[in-house]
Design an enzyme around this catalytic site. Structure first.
Site, short mmCIF file in Angstrom:
data_model
loop_
_atom_site.label_atom_id
_atom_site.label_comp_id
_atom_site.label_asym_id
_atom_site.label_seq_id
_atom_site.Cartn_x
_atom_site.Cartn_y
_atom_site.Cartn_z
N ARG A 37 -7.81 -14.31 105.08
CA ARG A 37 -8.56 -14.34 106.34
C ARG A 37 -8.18 -15.59 107.08
NH1 ARG A 37 -14.90 -13.44 106.19
NH2 ARG A 37 -14.80 -15.53 105.33
N THR A 94 -10.01 -17.14 113.23
CA THR A 94 -10.31 -15.84 113.83
C THR A 94 -11.08 -14.92 112.86
OG1 THR A 94 -8.28 -14.83 113.01
CG2 THR A 94 -8.16 -15.95 115.15
N ASP A 122 -17.15 -18.43 97.73
CA ASP A 122 -15.76 -17.98 97.87
C ASP A 122 -15.28 -17.41 96.53
OD1 ASP A 122 -12.83 -18.02 97.81
OD2 ASP A 122 -13.02 -18.93 99.78
N ASP A 127 -11.85 -18.78 95.09
CA ASP A 127 -11.96 -20.15 94.59
C ASP A 127 -12.75 -20.21 93.29
OD1 ASP A 127 -10.42 -21.30 96.54
OD2 ASP A 127 -12.11 -21.80 97.84
C1 PRP Z 1 -11.89 -13.03 100.61
C2 PRP Z 1 -12.28 -11.83 99.79
C3 PRP Z 1 -11.86 -10.69 100.68
C4 PRP Z 1 -12.12 -11.24 102.05
C5 PRP Z 1 -13.41 -10.65 102.55
O1 PRP Z 1 -10.54 -13.29 100.50
O2 PRP Z 1 -11.68 -11.79 98.53
O3 PRP Z 1 -10.50 -10.32 100.55
O4 PRP Z 1 -12.27 -12.65 101.92
O5 PRP Z 1 -13.64 -11.05 103.85
P1 PRP Z 1 -13.61 -10.02 105.08
O6 PRP Z 1 -14.36 -8.83 104.64
O7 PRP Z 1 -14.29 -10.80 106.16
O8 PRP Z 1 -12.18 -9.74 105.40
P2 PRP Z 1 -9.86 -14.58 101.17
O9 PRP Z 1 -9.35 -14.25 102.52
O10 PRP Z 1 -10.80 -15.74 101.06
O11 PRP Z 1 -8.59 -14.79 100.28
P3 PRP Z 1 -8.47 -15.15 98.71
O12 PRP Z 1 -8.93 -13.93 97.93
O13 PRP Z 1 -7.02 -15.40 98.53
O14 PRP Z 1 -9.32 -16.35 98.40
N1 URA Z 2 -14.87 -14.13 101.17
C1 URA Z 2 -15.50 -14.66 100.08
O1 URA Z 2 -14.85 -15.00 99.09
N2 URA Z 2 -16.83 -14.82 100.17
C2 URA Z 2 -17.55 -14.47 101.22
O2 URA Z 2 -18.78 -14.64 101.22
C3 URA Z 2 -16.88 -13.92 102.33
C4 URA Z 2 -15.54 -13.75 102.26
#
Ligand code: PRP
Ligand code: URA
Length: 209
Positions: free
Chosen positions: A104, A108, A200, A203
């Site tokens: 994400r 944005t 998160d 993380d």
């Molecule tokens: C997180 C999560 C989803 C996304 C959800 O990933 O694992 O993929 O955010 O958010 P959304 O519904 O608003 O799109 P992130 O982009 O943080 O990446 P990561 O898994 O690599 O930490």
């Molecule tokens: N991605 C995450 O990992 N946690 C949230 O709460 C939203 C998006």
């Protein structure tokens, strides 16, 4: 309109509580996500078709049932979806696994695709897209769009925690895709995090913060 299934099994709800707890460390978080993924896989496979076969027990011939129908493909959204793969494979060990990398954009909140490696026969498989978090829904909707563009026809979405906003977006963009979650939370905060959520997921799974 797609259907939303909330798994209220006591074991799933119990484990989700500890996944949410900010005092749960990386090792326990990872193990709990794995366990909940297994339990959810048990529930999500409830409608798998069966066919009859005949085998011989040590005592007599026996009509019995085995799984029929299409093969399964798991599609974790990187990174956090990886945390659910092994748990599902414990119940569906022959599933193929394809990966879609999305992050994400922090400004944005829109998903950006950076990786895709999929089984060559996704059009013949029942695909389960997996990601612990369904927040704005942008990542899941984009992953499903990417899979459909590459030929996918049968899709389900499995998440641990969802915001109403994410469910709404996926239902709007993909009314053919049923959504399976362990919890539907209250809302998103200004940073697009699910409230109360679990923080998160990537993380916490990988210890990167
Ligand atoms: C997180 C999560 C989803 C996304 C959800 O990933 O694992 O993929 O955010 O958010 P959304 O519904 O608003 O799109 P992130 O982009 O943080 O990446 P990561 O898994 O690599 O930490
Ligand atoms: N991605 C995450 O990992 N946690 C949230 O709460 C939203 C998006």
């Amino acid at each position: 309109m797609s259907r939303v299934y909330v798994f209220d099994h006591p074991l799933i709800q119990h484990k989700i509580t500890f996944i949410r707890d900010k005092n749960t460390g990386t090792k326990d978080f990872r193990e709990l996500v794995d366990e909940v993924a297994t339990l959810m896989a048990y529930e999500i496979t409830r409608d798998m078709p069966l066919e009859e076969t005949v085998i011989e027990t040590p005592v007599a011939p026996c009509r019995s049932r085995v799984l029929a129908g299409k093969k399964v493909g798991l599609i974790p959204i990187l990174r956090a979806g990886l945390g659910m793969v092994e748990g599902i494979l414990k119940l569906i060990p022959a599933a193929k696994v394809g990966h879609i990398g999305l992050y994400r954009d922090p400004h944005t909140l829109k998903p950006v695709e950076y990786f895709a490696k999929l089984p060559t026969d996704i059009q013949e498989r029942d695909l389960i897209v997996i990601d612990p978090m369904l927040a704005t829904g942008g990542s899941a909707a984009a992953a499903i769009t990417a899979l459909k563009q590459r030929g996918a026809k049968s899709l389900k979405l499995m998440c641990l925690v969802a915001a109403p906003e994410g469910i709404e977006l996926v239902q709007k963009e993909h009314p053919d895709v049923d959504i399976f979650v362990a919890a539907v939370d209250d809302c998103l905060n200004d940073h697009g995090y699910i409230v109360p959520g679990l923080g998160d997921a990537g993380d916490r799974l990988f210890g990167t913060k």
